[in-house]
Design a protein around this motif. Sequence first.
Motif, short mmCIF file in Angstrom:
data_model
loop_
_atom_site.label_atom_id
_atom_site.label_comp_id
_atom_site.label_asym_id
_atom_site.label_seq_id
_atom_site.Cartn_x
_atom_site.Cartn_y
_atom_site.Cartn_z
N GLU A 164 0.82 -1.20 0.00
CA GLU A 164 0.00 0.00 0.00
C GLU A 164 0.86 1.26 0.00
N THR A 165 1.94 1.23 0.77
CA THR A 165 2.82 2.39 0.90
C THR A 165 3.59 2.67 -0.38
N PHE A 166 4.15 1.62 -0.98
CA PHE A 166 5.02 1.81 -2.13
C PHE A 166 4.33 1.58 -3.46
N GLY A 167 3.16 0.97 -3.46
CA GLY A 167 2.41 0.76 -4.69
C GLY A 167 3.15 -0.08 -5.70
N VAL A 168 2.80 0.11 -6.95
CA VAL A 168 3.38 -0.66 -8.04
C VAL A 168 4.49 0.16 -8.68
N LEU A 169 5.66 -0.46 -8.86
CA LEU A 169 6.78 0.22 -9.50
C LEU A 169 6.60 0.23 -11.01
#
Length: 86
Positions: A75-80
């Motif tokens: 949730e914090t970093f999402g999808v790169l």
Amino acid sequence: MKTTIEIPAVLLRKAKATATQRGVSLKALLNEALVEKLRPLHGGPTTPEPVWMAGFGKLRRLHRETLRIQAVVDETFGVLEAEDRL
């Protein structure tokens, strides 16, 4: 199923090196990458556990906590973006 695809030489070398570093075959690395890339962004069925979790088999009692932490990380970093993964 077998298929033929064209991959830029630089990307193929990087994929082979990454597979070697992780101790997996190129086939396994590409399968994992496709599964991850094709995962629905929100909801939907879950995919297999990330590779890094395999080392924590003896910590089964903490499985729920590990899943909770992974959800926070996702949730914090999402999808790169693809260019950020290279």
